[in-house]
Design an enzyme around this catalytic site. Structure first.
Site, PDB file in Angstrom:
ATOM      1  N   PHE A 129      62.030  23.297 -38.334  1.00 48.87           N
ATOM      2  CA  PHE A 129      62.783  23.340 -36.612  1.00 48.87           C
ATOM      3  C   PHE A 129      64.363  23.066 -36.722  1.00 48.87           C
ATOM      4  O   PHE A 129      64.491  21.975 -37.198  1.00 48.87           O
ATOM      5  CB  PHE A 129      62.069  22.279 -35.611  1.00 48.87           C
ATOM      6  CG  PHE A 129      62.144  22.931 -34.057  1.00 48.87           C
ATOM      7  CD1 PHE A 129      62.135  23.796 -33.591  1.00 48.87           C
ATOM      8  CD2 PHE A 129      63.289  22.090 -33.780  1.00 48.87           C
ATOM      9  CE1 PHE A 129      62.588  24.338 -32.652  1.00 48.87           C
ATOM     10  CE2 PHE A 129      62.960  22.081 -32.372  1.00 48.87           C
ATOM     11  CZ  PHE A 129      63.319  23.865 -31.551  1.00 48.87           C
ATOM     12  N   ASP A 204      58.021  14.654 -40.079  1.00 51.40           N
ATOM     13  CA  ASP A 204      58.571  15.380 -39.198  1.00 51.40           C
ATOM     14  C   ASP A 204      56.264  15.432 -38.514  1.00 51.40           C
ATOM     15  O   ASP A 204      55.887  16.532 -39.133  1.00 51.40           O
ATOM     16  CB  ASP A 204      58.819  16.412 -38.533  1.00 51.40           C
ATOM     17  CG  ASP A 204      59.191  16.624 -37.001  1.00 51.40           C
ATOM     18  OD1 ASP A 204      58.505  16.779 -36.564  1.00 51.40           O
ATOM     19  OD2 ASP A 204      60.633  17.174 -36.523  1.00 51.40           O
ATOM     20  N   TYR A 229      54.848  15.684 -26.646  1.00 49.69           N
ATOM     21  CA  TYR A 229      54.695  16.594 -25.254  1.00 49.69           C
ATOM     22  C   TYR A 229      53.740  18.202 -26.084  1.00 49.69           C
ATOM     23  O   TYR A 229      53.598  18.977 -24.984  1.00 49.69           O
ATOM     24  CB  TYR A 229      55.829  17.323 -24.761  1.00 49.69           C
ATOM     25  CG  TYR A 229      56.676  17.502 -25.674  1.00 49.69           C
ATOM     26  CD1 TYR A 229      56.656  18.839 -26.133  1.00 49.69           C
ATOM     27  CD2 TYR A 229      58.094  16.668 -25.910  1.00 49.69           C
ATOM     28  CE1 TYR A 229      58.374  19.123 -27.215  1.00 49.69           C
ATOM     29  CE2 TYR A 229      59.142  17.016 -26.178  1.00 49.69           C
ATOM     30  CZ  TYR A 229      59.001  18.747 -27.034  1.00 49.69           C
ATOM     31  OH  TYR A 229      60.083  18.397 -27.815  1.00 49.69           O
ATOM     32  N   LYS A 230      53.638  18.099 -26.933  1.00 44.41           N
ATOM     33  CA  LYS A 230      52.712  19.468 -27.424  1.00 44.41           C
ATOM     34  C   LYS A 230      51.537  19.197 -27.708  1.00 44.41           C
ATOM     35  O   LYS A 230      50.213  19.021 -26.616  1.00 44.41           O
ATOM     36  CB  LYS A 230      53.085  20.073 -28.834  1.00 44.41           C
ATOM     37  CG  LYS A 230      54.820  19.885 -29.486  1.00 44.41           C
ATOM     38  CD  LYS A 230      55.150  20.825 -30.106  1.00 44.41           C
ATOM     39  CE  LYS A 230      56.529  20.206 -30.106  1.00 44.41           C
ATOM     40  NZ  LYS A 230      57.342  21.655 -30.204  1.00 44.41           N
ATOM     41  N   ARG A 378      53.493  33.473 -31.752  1.00 45.64           N
ATOM     42  CA  ARG A 378      52.386  32.619 -31.785  1.00 45.64           C
ATOM     43  C   ARG A 378      51.510  31.675 -30.696  1.00 45.64           C
ATOM     44  O   ARG A 378      52.030  32.201 -30.035  1.00 45.64           O
ATOM     45  CB  ARG A 378      53.539  30.989 -31.445  1.00 45.64           C
ATOM     46  CG  ARG A 378      54.342  31.746 -33.028  1.00 45.64           C
ATOM     47  CD  ARG A 378      55.575  29.712 -33.352  1.00 45.64           C
ATOM     48  NE  ARG A 378      55.230  29.181 -31.001  1.00 45.64           N
ATOM     49  CZ  ARG A 378      56.078  27.887 -31.802  1.00 45.64           C
ATOM     50  NH1 ARG A 378      55.826  26.994 -32.392  1.00 45.64           N
ATOM     51  NH2 ARG A 378      56.208  27.088 -30.692  1.00 45.64           N
TER      52      ARG A 378
END
Lengths: 419, 419
Positions: A129, A204, A229-230, A378
């Site tokens: 990312f 990560d 937050y995922k 996705r």
């Protein structure tokens, strides 16, 4: 051939089915973007109200102590540590993933310079990312040209970095799961390969914490960062976490040396002295409202068995891929997520030349995934609130959209979402 | 002699009186710690509920666009810029004060190194809030010993830094108001003196934004940082702000170069390229819930005239100091806040040998100030929700406690509060 009835039966037999009640989703919505922003826990609104009206409104300044605000980074860190195999007293929740990576990478380079001076390369995935890459570039730039950020392909990482791990590599920063493809890398063997060549590794966990079983300590990892937050359902932009192995905690020296990381913050002395242990990962005052609500998401996991979560996640993604092949054989679709379970995170990504328009049409129907350049649709599969029938209905909607070219409709803007 | 009736009349004639209704305070409380954590705006709970249930719960990932989450840093920054004379398009709300100082100081040193190479000193107040000093020490350490952080006394700053501003000074970081004493420094003349010697200045507005009229652009300042949770009533740990003068914005290069500061964040390219203008001050994903609620506090100021706020603030602190002298003449109290209006922020600080115990006794009675080592009782005077009678009642309570040694009672823990 799988049909909808078979999916309904699987939902009925799903041991995690009751967790659906822990979340509030809008009626008629199938939410497959929990890998970007997790759904709202049913208890979140009440927690926010409590913090605003009672803790802030009534407790006022006293709540730093009486409501335990000062302890939230450590308290939430402990809960995350349990989910990622970090062990006790090794994790804090604070700041953002980008900022925590800066801290960790800076500290790791300092430790390397002490233990093995002269190493000048920071490796990371070309497909990482981007913010991870940008942060490493910013750090390298600030360190005055002593370091070079080198990008490697995912295939090289999956092979254990046989070529890239030269003797000048100081630090390797790896996303555990590729945000775009959902490819999962093996933490234990990759860490072992990195250590064998004398480098330090930072993992990560943005796309693996809360999505699958992670064993940081058991894998011998050095440091880790990730967001809440995922898959952890902490709320939009809720604070991130940072984990450091016990051996390195008191060697962790960070340039963002703010007062929350000081040994005695209320002595108000003029010289920085880091706290012993994990509090030294902290910098400044934290966003208490966001952090308090994030705890609600973490508390749901206290009742969830991560092995069951992982098992259902794999069943959901197996089903998704099987149905794509079964229902959509005549369309120019490629499944980019690995078919092997051990190489897969908790999402399915497919490509279609009209990917952006197709995702817009899905969202128009209340089936929310997202789109990533180039051409990638996705679908995040979050076992606590996504069922097997949801997967069936999604692929059926895809079939209808593709068979009938229903993507030429007014569109939602779906690009501007968060990883 | 001033009496309570005179204070009541002043409250009745107070043009800012109606703002008291914009805040919720617990019954029977006089809140004099808004310089540490501002009071709860009446609209905060509803805003939090809206963000959690509608924007997050119903909007889900779409709210990054539809609810304007991505724009919040710029939108809130604009509102703060209006309060501190920053001009349009010059301020963002993001991260914490400590982190924003790191960004600003790093960028300022880079610019200095380009314009006037060889300068190696960073000056700041010895009595600055410690996190500012710690951050500068962390930055200096990371830059490899090229820079030295030098501490100067407040008297030297007040005199325009006649001695400390040697030719090797690259950067001066100054708190506009001393957090402990409430001393205010003159921004325009001090900035001029700093510029005359070729150095760059960063102002920390934590204790002046929302407390008094600030004119960043008019003062010729280079950069500024500050928090939103004190006089701006943004909520516990709500995100901080950073302002950069127009001339320096596109020269601002920061090591915390995360994806939110990228020129094209959704292109997901592997090389960092800073956005034009103020978005390059950003790093990673922001705590949206905390930031959204902070906006409620800022919106109250849209209706408040800062000249009227400042005027009432000075009247309140004049009254406080006059009453301390009138009502408490026989106690070992020293007023450490400057008596001259132009040298005073929006608080009154007094010392007493039993300061900690005395403040505890006040808090026991619902009069909430705070305590700072050594021996300082701080009383924040926030004109939007503190009245003249509140000041009278506070000094009267102090008189009763001191005259009757009522501080030997069970205590609240009051030290663990935030600057």
């Amino acid at each position: 051939m799988i049909d909808r009835a078979a999916c309904e039966i699987r939902d009925q037999n799903d041991p995690l089915r009751a967790f659906r009640e822990d979340f509030v989703l809008p009626p008629g919505t199938i939410y497959l973007d929990g890998n970007s922003l997790g759904a709202q826990p049913a208890a979140a609104a009440a927690r926010a109200h409590e913090v605003v009206t009672n803790e802030w409104g009534t407790g006022l300044i006293r709540s730093w102590n009486t409501a335990g605000w000062f302890e939230l980074p450590v308290e939430l860190g402990e809960k995350i540590s349990g989910l990622v195999g970090g062990g006790a007293g090794a994790t804090v929740v604070t700041d953002s993933t980008s900022i925590n990576l800066f801290k960790a990478a800076s500290a790791a380079l300092d430790i390397q310079a002490e233990d093995a001076p002269g190493r000048t390369v920071i490796l990371t995935q070309r497909e990482n990312f981007p913010t991870d890459i940008y942060i490493l570039q910013g750090l390298a730039r600030q360190l005055g040209g002593d370091y070079e950020v080198r990008l490697v392909d995912d295939a090289e990482v999956a092979a254990g970095l046989p070529t890239a791990l030269t003797d000048d590599v100081a630090l390797v920063v790896l996303s555990h799961v590729n945000y775009r493809t959902g490819r999962l890398f093996d933490m234990a063997s990759t860490t072992e390969a990195i250590h064998a060549r004398g480098a330090t590794v930072i993992w990560d966990l943005c796309h693996s914490a809360g999505a699958l079983e992670v064993d940081l300590a058991g894998s011998g990892a050095d440091m880790a960062i990730g967001c809440t937050y995922k898959f952890l359902n902490g709320g939009p932009g809720s604070p991130a976490f940072i984990w450091v192995s016990g051996a390195l905690q008191n060697r962790f020296a960070q340039p963002l040396s703010g007062w929350w990381g000081h040994a005695n913050p209320f002595d108000m002395v003029a010289d920085y002295a880091p706290a012993d242990g994990i509090r030294r990962f902290l910098t400044g005052t934290q966003a208490i409202l966001s952090m308090s609500v994030a705890e609600v998401g973490l508390d749901i996991f206290a009742r969830a068995d991560m092995a069951a979560v992982r098992s259902k996640s794999l069943e959901l993604s197996d089903l998704f891929m099987t149905l794509v092949e079964q229902q959509l054989p005549h369309h120019p679709i490629e499944i980019v997520t690995p078919r092997e379970r051990e190489h897969r995170g908790s999402q399915v990504s497919i490509t279609h030349p009209e990917g952006f328009a197709v995702m817009s049409a899905l969202i128009e129907r209340g089936i929310i995934g997202d789109y990533r350049e180039p051409s990638v649709l996705r679908f995040g599969l979050t076992p606590l609130y996504v069922g097997f029938t949801d997967v069936w209905d999604t692929v059926e909607a895809l079939r209808d959209i593709l068979d009938n070219r229903r993507w030429d409709l007014p569109r939602h803007q779906v690009r501007g979402s968060v990883t």
